[in-house]
Design a protein around this motif. Structure first.
Motif, PDB file in Angstrom:
ATOM      1  N   UNK A 149       0.836  -1.203   0.000  1.00 26.67           N
ATOM      2  CA  UNK A 149       0.000   0.000   0.000  1.00 26.67           C
ATOM      3  C   UNK A 149       0.874   1.258   0.000  1.00 26.67           C
ATOM      4  N   UNK A 150       1.971   1.198   0.755  1.00 24.52           N
ATOM      5  CA  UNK A 150       2.869   2.365   0.814  1.00 24.52           C
ATOM      6  C   UNK A 150       3.442   2.680  -0.564  1.00 24.52           C
ATOM      7  N   UNK A 151       3.757   1.666  -1.354  1.00 25.73           N
ATOM      8  CA  UNK A 151       4.260   1.906  -2.701  1.00 25.73           C
ATOM      9  C   UNK A 151       3.234   2.649  -3.550  1.00 25.73           C
ATOM     10  N   UNK A 152       1.963   2.269  -3.428  1.00 22.51           N
ATOM     11  CA  UNK A 152       0.920   2.938  -4.213  1.00 22.51           C
ATOM     12  C   UNK A 152       0.697   4.360  -3.730  1.00 22.51           C
ATOM     13  N   UNK A 153       0.732   4.557  -2.415  1.00 22.30           N
ATOM     14  CA  UNK A 153       0.558   5.912  -1.871  1.00 22.30           C
ATOM     15  C   UNK A 153       1.691   6.824  -2.332  1.00 22.30           C
ATOM     16  N   UNK A 154       2.892   6.264  -2.483  1.00 20.08           N
ATOM     17  CA  UNK A 154       4.047   7.079  -2.869  1.00 20.08           C
ATOM     18  C   UNK A 154       3.923   7.656  -4.271  1.00 20.08           C
ATOM     19  N   UNK A 155       3.030   7.080  -5.107  1.00 24.74           N
ATOM     20  CA  UNK A 155       2.854   7.606  -6.461  1.00 24.74           C
ATOM     21  C   UNK A 155       1.634   8.512  -6.560  1.00 24.74           C
ATOM     22  N   UNK A 156       1.062   8.908  -5.425  1.00 25.70           N
ATOM     23  CA  UNK A 156       0.000   9.900  -5.425  1.00 25.70           C
ATOM     24  C   UNK A 156      -1.404   9.360  -5.390  1.00 25.70           C
ATOM     25  N   UNK A 157      -1.621   8.109  -5.057  1.00 24.26           N
ATOM     26  CA  UNK A 157      -2.964   7.528  -4.974  1.00 24.26           C
ATOM     27  C   UNK A 157      -3.267   7.242  -3.513  1.00 24.26           C
ATOM     28  N   UNK A 158      -4.401   7.747  -3.046  1.00 22.40           N
ATOM     29  CA  UNK A 158      -4.778   7.525  -1.661  1.00 22.40           C
ATOM     30  C   UNK A 158      -5.331   6.119  -1.448  1.00 22.40           C
ATOM     31  N   UNK A 159      -4.788   5.422  -0.485  1.00 22.96           N
ATOM     32  CA  UNK A 159      -5.202   4.047  -0.198  1.00 22.96           C
ATOM     33  C   UNK A 159      -5.446   3.913   1.295  1.00 22.96           C
TER      34      UNK A 159
END
Length: 398
Positions: A261-271
């Motif tokens: 999840x942290x990887x996805x958040x790092x690209x600007x998507x809220x999870x």
């Protein structure tokens, strides 16, 4: 069925005496004959528990009526429907071991009904129709019933054998596929890991060493997943292909969804990640499958619906793991996601690959657009799924 036969016999035995003069001449139906027919008809209720008693009772009552026409039947009346019905039920009911003792009673009834000492065509014809024809009809019905039962059992055996052969063929195919994966893929990936490790030790600069370490770590992770997949292919739900109990692989730590999840958040998507329950009962291979479902769902969000809000919910139970990944409507029309077709041979990526991976662990997955314009991926996985180690695989793969 027994109750229906008893009631039918009782009605056939009681209706003629009750109707009386409407059907028969002036001679009254003897009350003793009516009582005998009623008692014998009621016996049919016990046909399932005492078939011999019912068969001999009905046949004996018929013989008694034919032997005493003045006492149990009107003197000049032989065409009594109850006699034919009683002998038909007796012929269907008599057990096979006692047939040798029953046929003499049938012969006595036929002789008494045809009255050979006073040969007349009408009486002989009526006697045959009352005795021999019902008995032959009953035996025919019994033979057809036995034939139908034998055909049904044969069809069930054939279906069972076909199912077992298909299961054995699938088990053999799974074992062969597991062997190919073990012999080819695992060997090649192991070489890649070793070469990456050697490169890390001999690289002249830090960047190359870090890239080699990342490559080695990814290879080790791939090896772990290959071991799980090989174990699933080799192991059947309850037993292995050769009938032995399934062997579970050594327990390993479940993949960390927080890092994903942290990887996805790092690209600007809220999870938002919500995890309920304890994964203590979850098998490692199920945890890896859940990780891949979340990973693929988040990858699809990044690719097809950037700028949306995603909610990842994982609930661990004693026997099930529930997954739900839902994203809000994207700010622009999303790129279509094709679920049914793949541009080439399945490689394990995409939602089609997820369906295949989930099927391997006997789970279910549903993915599709939501009414509000978002997209959802819902999966239910069994918490426990045995897998095999390399030693077990070597024992089962031929």
């Amino acid at each position: 069925m027994d109750a229906a036969a008893a009631l039918a016999l009782l009605a056939i035995g009681l209706l003629p005496p009750l109707l009386g003069s409407l059907w028969w001449p002036a001679d009254a139906y003897p009350p003793a004959g009516v009582l005998l027919q009623a008692v014998a008809s009621v016996l049919v209720f016990a046909r399932a528990t005492a078939p011999a008693a019912v068969a001999f009772g009905l046949t004996g009552a018929a013989v008694a009526e034919l032997a005493l026409p003045g006492l149990l039947l009107p003197p000049d009346l032989l065409a009594v429907p109850w006699l034919a019905a009683a002998l038909t039920v007796a012929a269907v009911t008599i057990p096979r071991p006692l047939q040798a003792y029953w046929w003499p009673l049938v012969g006595a009834a036929a002789v008494l009904a045809t009255r050979p000492w006073r040969p007349e065509l009408a009486e002989i014809t009526t006697g045959i129709l009352l005795t021999l024809v019902p008995v032959l009809l009953g035996r025919h019905l019994l033979a057809r019933r036995a034939l139908a039962r034998a055909e049904s059992e044969r069809a069930e055996r054939a279906a069972t054998e076909s199912r077992l052969l298909a299961e054995q063929a699938r088990a053999d195919q799974r074992v062969r596929l597991a062997g190919e994966m073990h012999d080819v893929l695992t060997h090649r990936v192991s070489l890649m890991v070793l070469q990456a490790g050697a490169l890390r030790m001999t690289a002249p600069d830090e960047a190359t060493r870090q890239a080699a370490e990342d490559l080695r770590a990814a290879g080790c992770h791939a090896l772990d997943e290959l071991r799980d997949l090989v174990g699933i292919l080799r192991t059947l739900p309850a037993k292995s292909a050769n009938g032995e109990a399934a062997v579970e692989a050594p327990a390993t730590a479940l993949p960390d969804l927080s890092a994903l999840v942290a990887e996805t958040v790092s690209v600007g998507i809220g999870v938002d990640l919500v995890q309920d329950g304890s994964p203590v009962h979850t098998s490692p291979v199920v945890g890896r499958t859940a990780f891949r479902i979340v990973q693929e769902a988040l990858a699809n969000v990044r690719k097809h619906a950037p700028g949306t809000q995603v909610r990842v919910q994982v609930r661990y139970g004693a026997d099930r793991v529930w997954l739900s990944i839902r994203n809000s409507p994207p700010p622009r029309p999303p790129t279509p996601i094709h679920l049914a077709k793949s541009p080439g041979p399945a490689t394990g990526g995409g939602l089609l690959g997820l369906r295949q991976r989930v099927a391997l662990v006997s789970g279910t997955i549903n993915a599709g657009p939501r009414p509000d314009g978002g997209f959802s991926v819902d999966a239910i996985l069994p918490a426990y799924m045995p897998s095999g180690s390399h030693a077990d695989l070597a024992r089962h793969v031929r």
